[in-house]
Design a protein around this motif. Structure first.
Motif, PDB file in Angstrom:
ATOM      1  N   LYS A 389       0.822  -1.211   0.000  1.00 22.95           N
ATOM      2  CA  LYS A 389       0.000   0.000   0.000  1.00 22.95           C
ATOM      3  C   LYS A 389       0.857   1.262   0.000  1.00 22.95           C
ATOM      4  O   LYS A 389       0.540   2.245  -0.678  1.00 22.95           O
ATOM      5  CB  LYS A 389      -0.908  -0.032   1.245  1.00 22.95           C
ATOM      6  CG  LYS A 389      -1.986   1.025   1.264  1.00 22.95           C
ATOM      7  CD  LYS A 389      -2.870   0.812   2.490  1.00 22.95           C
ATOM      8  CE  LYS A 389      -3.964   1.856   2.570  1.00 22.95           C
ATOM      9  NZ  LYS A 389      -4.793   1.675   3.803  1.00 22.95           N
ATOM     10  N   PHE A 390       1.966   1.247   0.768  1.00 17.99           N
ATOM     11  CA  PHE A 390       2.847   2.422   0.867  1.00 17.99           C
ATOM     12  C   PHE A 390       4.279   2.014   0.501  1.00 17.99           C
ATOM     13  O   PHE A 390       5.128   1.832   1.385  1.00 17.99           O
ATOM     14  CB  PHE A 390       2.820   3.006   2.283  1.00 17.99           C
ATOM     15  CG  PHE A 390       1.442   3.345   2.783  1.00 17.99           C
ATOM     16  CD1 PHE A 390       0.638   4.245   2.100  1.00 17.99           C
ATOM     17  CD2 PHE A 390       0.940   2.755   3.937  1.00 17.99           C
ATOM     18  CE1 PHE A 390      -0.635   4.554   2.561  1.00 17.99           C
ATOM     19  CE2 PHE A 390      -0.325   3.059   4.401  1.00 17.99           C
ATOM     20  CZ  PHE A 390      -1.126   3.957   3.702  1.00 17.99           C
ATOM     21  N   PRO A 391       4.571   1.828  -0.792  1.00 16.17           N
ATOM     22  CA  PRO A 391       5.907   1.340  -1.185  1.00 16.17           C
ATOM     23  C   PRO A 391       7.045   2.277  -0.784  1.00 16.17           C
ATOM     24  O   PRO A 391       8.182   1.836  -0.608  1.00 16.17           O
ATOM     25  CB  PRO A 391       5.794   1.227  -2.714  1.00 16.17           C
ATOM     26  CG  PRO A 391       4.615   2.062  -3.099  1.00 16.17           C
ATOM     27  CD  PRO A 391       3.689   2.037  -1.937  1.00 16.17           C
ATOM     28  N   ARG A 392       6.755   3.571  -0.610  1.00 18.52           N
ATOM     29  CA  ARG A 392       7.828   4.508  -0.247  1.00 18.52           C
ATOM     30  C   ARG A 392       8.332   4.301   1.177  1.00 18.52           C
ATOM     31  O   ARG A 392       9.397   4.787   1.554  1.00 18.52           O
ATOM     32  CB  ARG A 392       7.338   5.951  -0.416  1.00 18.52           C
ATOM     33  CG  ARG A 392       7.196   6.362  -1.880  1.00 18.52           C
ATOM     34  CD  ARG A 392       6.850   7.811  -2.015  1.00 18.52           C
ATOM     35  NE  ARG A 392       5.550   8.117  -1.419  1.00 18.52           N
ATOM     36  CZ  ARG A 392       4.994   9.331  -1.443  1.00 18.52           C
ATOM     37  NH1 ARG A 392       5.639  10.343  -1.993  1.00 18.52           N
ATOM     38  NH2 ARG A 392       3.811   9.533  -0.903  1.00 18.52           N
ATOM     39  N   LYS A 393       7.560   3.573   1.988  1.00 18.31           N
ATOM     40  CA  LYS A 393       7.959   3.318   3.378  1.00 18.31           C
ATOM     41  C   LYS A 393       8.687   1.980   3.520  1.00 18.31           C
ATOM     42  O   LYS A 393       8.734   1.416   4.614  1.00 18.31           O
ATOM     43  CB  LYS A 393       6.714   3.338   4.274  1.00 18.31           C
ATOM     44  CG  LYS A 393       6.084   4.717   4.428  1.00 18.31           C
ATOM     45  CD  LYS A 393       6.979   5.642   5.236  1.00 18.31           C
ATOM     46  CE  LYS A 393       6.361   7.013   5.451  1.00 18.31           C
ATOM     47  NZ  LYS A 393       7.235   7.901   6.209  1.00 18.31           N
ATOM     48  N   HIS A 394       9.249   1.497   2.429  1.00 15.16           N
ATOM     49  CA  HIS A 394       9.862   0.164   2.488  1.00 15.16           C
ATOM     50  C   HIS A 394      11.050   0.106   3.448  1.00 15.16           C
ATOM     51  O   HIS A 394      11.296  -0.924   4.062  1.00 15.16           O
ATOM     52  CB  HIS A 394      10.293  -0.280   1.092  1.00 15.16           C
ATOM     53  CG  HIS A 394      11.395   0.526   0.496  1.00 15.16           C
ATOM     54  ND1 HIS A 394      11.166   1.608  -0.326  1.00 15.16           N
ATOM     55  CD2 HIS A 394      12.747   0.429   0.602  1.00 15.16           C
ATOM     56  CE1 HIS A 394      12.319   2.126  -0.696  1.00 15.16           C
ATOM     57  NE2 HIS A 394      13.291   1.440  -0.148  1.00 15.16           N
ATOM     58  N   ASN A 395      11.782   1.220   3.606  1.00 13.29           N
ATOM     59  CA  ASN A 395      12.945   1.209   4.511  1.00 13.29           C
ATOM     60  C   ASN A 395      12.537   0.932   5.953  1.00 13.29           C
ATOM     61  O   ASN A 395      13.174   0.145   6.664  1.00 13.29           O
ATOM     62  CB  ASN A 395      13.692   2.544   4.434  1.00 13.29           C
ATOM     63  CG  ASN A 395      14.589   2.614   3.208  1.00 13.29           C
ATOM     64  OD1 ASN A 395      15.095   1.587   2.767  1.00 13.29           O
ATOM     65  ND2 ASN A 395      14.763   3.794   2.651  1.00 13.29           N
TER      66      ASN A 395
END
Length: 892
Positions: A389-395
């Protein structure tokens, strides 16, 4: 001190199981005590308890043992002890399942059922109904009717529950008790009212109009029992689903009104029913969600658990509807009940926004060590969905998952984390290097061989495409030094892929592989020698064929082909041909397979055999079909060779018709076998000499028919038609077999016994749908781990390019799904997944046409504003120009 020790010893004895050492033989011998006069009630009760304990612990009694114990037990009816008598009733219920001639106690139980002792009457009734069959039913009917309306609630409730059990065996007899059941519904006792409503529903459930009247009546009159109301809500929600009516239904209004009931049980049942209705939109959900939100702050753990579990389910389909509860859910993260806390966290992960991800991850980490692996796996699954859902928060999520990997846990728990990290790597290119780094750290201390092998395989596939591939070599080489043979073998394969992809690393890789040729394990040495010799050739075509895209054959098919080759002495001078082995094609997803496969045919047996193989090397559907066809003498004599492709079942009739027929297309090198799975749904008919006729187009010739000798009611049978492909013109391969007809001889039979009433019968036929041969029927799915390398390696001399306007599809996702299905090819490099918000995308497909010609397809798709659809530029490369032209022009 002595006194204290004695107390402690007594306490230990009480906590131990007094029946733990009971043996069946000794317990059955003790049954002789039942024959003593007078009856020692206490002693007999203890012996009877031992026997009941053994039965409920899984001990099985033979028919003789059960019968002897049963008849010994009947002697206990002379005792007036209430406790012993009630144990006897339980014994009768348990032993009657195995013992013979149990009807002898009918008279005694009937007497007890009508006695004045209200403690024994309900138990006697339950035992009596357990041993009642159609022959003894009339003898107890009058007493049961009286018991249903008895003033004692325990007696009435026992009679109603026993009647419910009797509906399974003597449904027609129990239907005559409907008046008594209706009278019992008016009882003031909440359990009697609940059981009476249940009995009424079971009596009428096959008659939708009667059920509708029942529900309407009680909606208007109301019910005092909260249990009965819960049952009424379930019946009403089933009616809504069956009648496919929406929120305007009066039943839905009733369920919604129950949200305001004074009983928490009824309120929850109503809310649960609303969220489970298929048509429910967010507007209809809001009242139910509001009620569940109130339950979240309840002091009762059961209510909090029920509410958060239901909201967790709602969050999967309507996350926006649950967002209003986020504050209350956050308060439950610290709940003393870890089940509630886990469900609250996973619900928040489904409904939270991007800004709250880091805070949620920190809150989860604070209690992860306190919950079991089972709940940890649930949290990991929710984290996986959140990352999608939120790929930018993968870190943030990668860091959280890597911390969990370093903690203690079992195999399934660690596997779920590794699966999640791998899925993030595959879905999000930006997360690749961070994910691989975390996995490299994990395998340094990984104790699970399967996970280490999988990660090494991933490193060989993905690590070669990173900005600095050399940093992974150290981790792989450590496995060659420190791990077991399986992991060392996987490490060798992974190193070889780095050598094939990264020219600058090749000298180092060759040195490491040279060392591995001295390994103590045969497989490690063999792999090292094999890859070393391939890499020393320094030819990209060899790298592609033997390292990057290795041979993909069916293991089961290879074994059978080798056995056949060794047994055939006439072939001793001929080298084994690997092309005679069927390919191991990429399977469809299991859910897609289930949707396309009807249970009433022989292909269901194929699926069952696949499931039965479990974790072992499973035979593919194609392997099992090959075995079935080889068992048919008429087809075996044609020497068809290996199956190239078997299609999924295609419906040729509606599922509700009197004859249900499905077709499976088996493609061979020079033949096509059409398998027709037929089911006769008429219980008053038997079909014989069942065969299929069809009109054959140009280029095909029928060479064999195999008829189904007999088609009994509801038992599938199979007929076959074998066709010779009598043309070399590829353009004729895509065609339609028309005038498909099922022909048979009908014989009337008794619907109950199946006995044939008309020996001569009469000929009849049934028209079926046409059978189409499509591109996908000839195409085998094969996986290309590196599509672009394969694309560049294949010559552009046999390249065909076409442009299409796909006006039927409104989205790129829909177009891709249909193209992949139509082509029957494998989508490489996860190119069938379209990043959110993109208006253009490229799909890479790979396959083998008719088991000979490799085909690669590059389809560039873009949303078209002019045509209000999707524009596709299709480029096809193949080893055969005719095949490339045929594939490119197949889309209409």
């Amino acid at each position: 001190m002595y006194h204290n020790k004695r107390d402690k010893k007594d306490e230990e004895e009480v906590s131990a199981n007094p029946f733990a050492k009971v043996q069946k033989t000794s317990a059955l011998q003790e049954c002789r005590v039942f024959n003593e006069t007078p009856v020692n009630a206490r002693k007999c009760a203890l012996i009877l308890t031992k026997i009941l304990y053994l039965i409920n612990s899984g001990e099985t009694l033979s028919t003789t043992e059960a019968t002897d114990a049963f008849f010994n037990m009947t002697k206990l009816f002379q005792s007036k002890d209430t406790t012993l008598r009630r144990l006897v009733y339980i014994g009768i219920k348990e032993l009657s399942k195995v013992a013979e001639n149990v009807y002898v106690v009918t008279s005694s139980l009937t007497t007890d059922m009508n006695a004045k002792d209200d403690q024994c009457r309900p138990a006697a009734m339950r035992a009596l109904c357990q041993i009642t069959d159609a022959t003894t039913f009339q003898g107890i009917e009058r007493y049961m009717k009286q018991a249903i309306v008895d003033k004692n609630p325990a007696v009435a409730s026992a009679a109603l529950v026993s009647s419910l059990h009797l509906t399974k065996t003597i449904a027609d007899g129990v239907k005559r008790w409907v008046n008594e059941a209706q009278e019992a519904v008016n009882s003031d006792n909440i359990m009697v009212q609940n059981h009476a409503l249940g009995l009424l529903y079971h009596i009428r459930k096959t008659d939708r109009l009667a059920v509708t009247k029942l529900v309407t009546k009680f909606i208007r009159s109301g019910l005092k029992s909260p249990y009965a109301l819960c049952l009424l809500i379930r019946i009403a929600s089933k009616l809504i689903e069956d009648e496919d009516c929406g929120p305007e239904s009066p039943y839905f209004e009733f369920i919604e009104s129950c949200l305001r009931h004074k009983s928490e049980m009824v309120v929850y049942e109503a809310a649960n029913a609303i969220v489970n209705l298929q048509f429910t939109s967010q507007r209809e959900l809001n009242p139910a969600v509001s009620v569940l939100q109130l339950f979240l702050s309840s002091p009762k753990p059961t209510l909090r658990f029920a509410a958060v579990r239901t909201l967790n389910k709602v969050a999967m389909s309507h996350p926006n509807a649950v967002m209003a509860c986020n504050v209350d859910l956050e308060n439950l993260i610290t709940d003393s009940n870890r089940s509630i806390a886990t469900l609250a966290i996973t619900t928040l992960l489904k409904t939270g926004n991007e800004s709250s991800v880091e805070r949620l991850m920190k809150q989860i980490a604070s209690f992860m060590s306190e919950i079991s692996d089972e709940f940890k796996i649930v949290v990991v699954g929710a984290t996986r969905q959140l990352c999608q859902k939120f790929p930018r928060k993968h870190n943030v999520m990668m860091t959280f998952l890597s911390t969990m990997l370093r903690e203690e846990g079992g195999y399934e728990y660690k596997k779920s984390i590794v699966d999640t990290i791998i899925s993030i790597i595959e879905d999000n290119p930006e997360a690749k290097e961070a994910g691989l780094a975390h996995l490299c750290e994990f395998i340094e201390d990984c104790e699970h061989t399967g996970l280490a092998v999988r990660i090494l395989h991933l490193l060989g596939k993905e690590g070669t495409r990173t900005s600095n591939p050399s940093k992974y070599i150290r981790f792989i080489y450590n496995r060659l030094i420190l791990e077991n043979a399986q992991v060392r073998a996987a490490a060798v394969s992974s190193l070889a892929k780095f050598g094939a992809h990264c020219e600058e690393l090749l000298p180092q890789i060759l040195v490491l592989l040279e060392r591995s040729t001295l390994d103590t394990d045969d497989e490690v040495r063999d792999r090292s020698t094999y890859y070393l010799n391939v890499l020393k050739q320094k030819q990209k075509s060899l790298y592609l064929s033997f390292i990057i895209n290795p041979l993909q054959v069916s293991i089961v098919g290879l074994e059978k082909a080798l056995q056949s080759y060794l047994l055939d002495t006439s072939q001793s001078d001929v080298p084994f041909d690997i092309k005679s082995v069927p390919l191991s094609t990429t399977p469809l997803m299991s859910d897609e397979l289930v949707k396309k496969t009807n249970v009433n045919n022989s292909s269901n047996n194929v699926n069952n055999q696949l499931k039965a193989t479990g974790e072992k090397i499973a035979a593919t559907r194609q392997d099992i079909y090959a075995e079935q066809l080889a068992a048919i003498a008429e087809l075996n004599s044609l020497k068809l060779g290996p199956i190239i492709k078997s299609s999924l079942p295609i419906e040729l009739t509606e599922s509700e018709t009197e004859y249900v027929v499905q077709c499976i297309k088996h493609i061979f090198k020079s033949h096509i076998v059409l398998q027709f799975d037929c089911t006769n749904t008429c219980n008053d008919q038997m079909l014989e000499n069942v065969n299929i006729s069809l009109q054959v187009p140009e280029g095909f010739e029928i060479v064999e028919r195999v008829e189904c000798q007999k088609l009994v009611y509801n038992i599938p049978g199979t007929a076959y038609v074998c066709l010779l492909v009598a043309t070399d013109d590829i353009n004729l391969f895509s065609t339609t077999f028309s005038n498909v007809t099922l022909k048979f001889v009908v014989k009337d039979c008794d619907p109950n016994t199946g006995q044939i009433l008309d020996e001569d019968g009469y000929s009849d036929e049934y028209v079926l749908e046409d059978v189409d041969l499509l591109v996908a029927d000839y195409m085998q799915r094969i996986m290309k781990p590196n599509f672009m390398s394969a694309w560049d390696e294949m010559s552009a001399d046999c390249e065909v390019e076409e442009t299409y306007a796909l006006s039927n599809f409104k989205t790129i996702e829909e177009a891709i799904k249909n193209i992949v299905s139509f082509m029957g090819m494998h989508a490489c490099d996860r190119s069938d997944k379209v990043p959110e918000g993109k208006s253009s995308h490229t799909v890479y497909l790979s396959g083998i046409f008719r088991g000979v010609d490799e085909v690669l397809v590059r389809a560039k798709l873009a949303l078209s504003a002019n045509t209000d659809g999707v524009t596709m530029k299709l480029t096809v490369r193949s080893q055969n120009e005719e095949v490339a032209q045929f594939i490119a022009s197949a889309i209409v």
